[in-house]
Design a protein around this motif. Structure first.
Motif, PDB file in Angstrom:
ATOM      1  N   TYR A  19       0.834  -1.195   0.000  1.00  0.00           N
ATOM      2  CA  TYR A  19       0.000   0.000   0.000  1.00  0.00           C
ATOM      3  C   TYR A  19       0.874   1.252   0.000  1.00  0.00           C
ATOM      4  O   TYR A  19       0.626   2.189  -0.773  1.00  0.00           O
ATOM      5  CB  TYR A  19      -0.922   0.010   1.219  1.00  0.00           C
ATOM      6  N   ASP A  20       1.890   1.275   0.847  1.00  0.00           N
ATOM      7  CA  ASP A  20       2.787   2.433   0.906  1.00  0.00           C
ATOM      8  C   ASP A  20       3.482   2.656  -0.431  1.00  0.00           C
ATOM      9  O   ASP A  20       3.611   3.795  -0.899  1.00  0.00           O
ATOM     10  CB  ASP A  20       3.831   2.254   2.016  1.00  0.00           C
ATOM     11  N   ARG A  21       3.921   1.560  -1.069  1.00  0.00           N
ATOM     12  CA  ARG A  21       4.594   1.673  -2.364  1.00  0.00           C
ATOM     13  C   ARG A  21       3.633   2.202  -3.432  1.00  0.00           C
ATOM     14  O   ARG A  21       3.975   3.098  -4.202  1.00  0.00           O
ATOM     15  CB  ARG A  21       5.159   0.322  -2.787  1.00  0.00           C
ATOM     16  N   LEU A  22       2.413   1.680  -3.458  1.00  0.00           N
ATOM     17  CA  LEU A  22       1.433   2.147  -4.439  1.00  0.00           C
ATOM     18  C   LEU A  22       1.048   3.601  -4.193  1.00  0.00           C
ATOM     19  O   LEU A  22       0.881   4.379  -5.148  1.00  0.00           O
ATOM     20  CB  LEU A  22       0.191   1.257  -4.399  1.00  0.00           C
ATOM     21  N   ALA A  23       0.908   3.978  -2.937  1.00  0.00           N
ATOM     22  CA  ALA A  23       0.573   5.366  -2.620  1.00  0.00           C
ATOM     23  C   ALA A  23       1.690   6.303  -3.072  1.00  0.00           C
ATOM     24  O   ALA A  23       1.422   7.377  -3.636  1.00  0.00           O
ATOM     25  CB  ALA A  23       0.317   5.516  -1.126  1.00  0.00           C
ATOM     26  N   ALA A  24       2.935   5.902  -2.858  1.00  0.00           N
ATOM     27  CA  ALA A  24       4.072   6.730  -3.288  1.00  0.00           C
ATOM     28  C   ALA A  24       4.116   6.822  -4.813  1.00  0.00           C
ATOM     29  O   ALA A  24       4.349   7.912  -5.374  1.00  0.00           O
ATOM     30  CB  ALA A  24       5.374   6.153  -2.754  1.00  0.00           C
ATOM     31  N   ASP A  25       3.861   5.697  -5.509  1.00  0.00           N
ATOM     32  CA  ASP A  25       3.845   5.711  -6.978  1.00  0.00           C
ATOM     33  C   ASP A  25       2.730   6.617  -7.502  1.00  0.00           C
ATOM     34  O   ASP A  25       2.925   7.375  -8.456  1.00  0.00           O
ATOM     35  CB  ASP A  25       3.656   4.300  -7.543  1.00  0.00           C
ATOM     36  N   ALA A  26       1.561   6.543  -6.884  1.00  0.00           N
ATOM     37  CA  ALA A  26       0.441   7.385  -7.302  1.00  0.00           C
ATOM     38  C   ALA A  26       0.766   8.858  -7.068  1.00  0.00           C
ATOM     39  O   ALA A  26       0.460   9.711  -7.912  1.00  0.00           O
ATOM     40  CB  ALA A  26      -0.826   6.988  -6.549  1.00  0.00           C
ATOM     41  N   GLN A  27       1.402   9.154  -5.945  1.00  0.00           N
ATOM     42  CA  GLN A  27       1.781  10.547  -5.649  1.00  0.00           C
ATOM     43  C   GLN A  27       2.784  11.068  -6.676  1.00  0.00           C
ATOM     44  O   GLN A  27       2.659  12.182  -7.171  1.00  0.00           O
ATOM     45  CB  GLN A  27       2.359  10.647  -4.229  1.00  0.00           C
TER      46      GLN A  27
END
Length: 141
Positions: free
Chosen positions: A93-101
């Motif tokens: 989740y943290d990785r996907l959130a960072a990628d989306a940001q």
């Protein structure tokens, strides 16, 4: 110390297996007649196996401890797997959130540098999506 009725019932399947293994002369029918009744089980084992009350109680306590130990090991393993899965989900989740940001920031930066081209691309994508939906709907009729 005498095994409690609750403890025996919680370990009943393990106890049945252990009794059948240790005392082959005791049948499933014998055990079904005394299911859950500690005193009747002790009496049955004393009669059929020729064991003293102390020996039977010691054996039953041992069976219950073994069963409880197995349940504890399974519970601990399940908790460890759940913790590992939770940790993996948090990391993803943290990785996907960072990628989306990063994607959002890149899009905003591009739109600021080239606003007209960005509007044209968005308009073109909208037109293509509308055409695809229109063609799909008309082919169903």
């Amino acid at each position: 110390m005498m095994v409690s009725k609750e403890r025996l019932q919680g370990s009943w399947h393990s106890v049945v297996g252990a009794v059948k293994e240790k005392f082959g002369q005791i049948t499933g029918d014998d055990l079904s007649k005394v299911e859950g009744d500690v005193d009747q089980l002790v009496g049955l084992l004393q009669r059929k196996a020729g064991q003293s009350r102390e020996q039977v109680e010691s054996f039953l306590n041992s069976c219950c401890r073994s069963s409880e130990s197995t349940v504890n090991r399974i519970s601990e393993s399940a908790a460890e797997y759940a913790d590992a899965a939770s940790h993996a989900v948090r990391e993803n989740y943290d990785r996907l959130a960072a990628d989306a940001q990063r994607g959002y920031e890149s899009t905003v930066k591009t739109m600021r540098r080239r606003p007209l081209e960005s509007v044209a691309i968005a308009l073109g994508a909208g037109v293509l999506a509308g055409l695809a939906v229109g063609i799909s709907l008309s082919s169903r009729r």
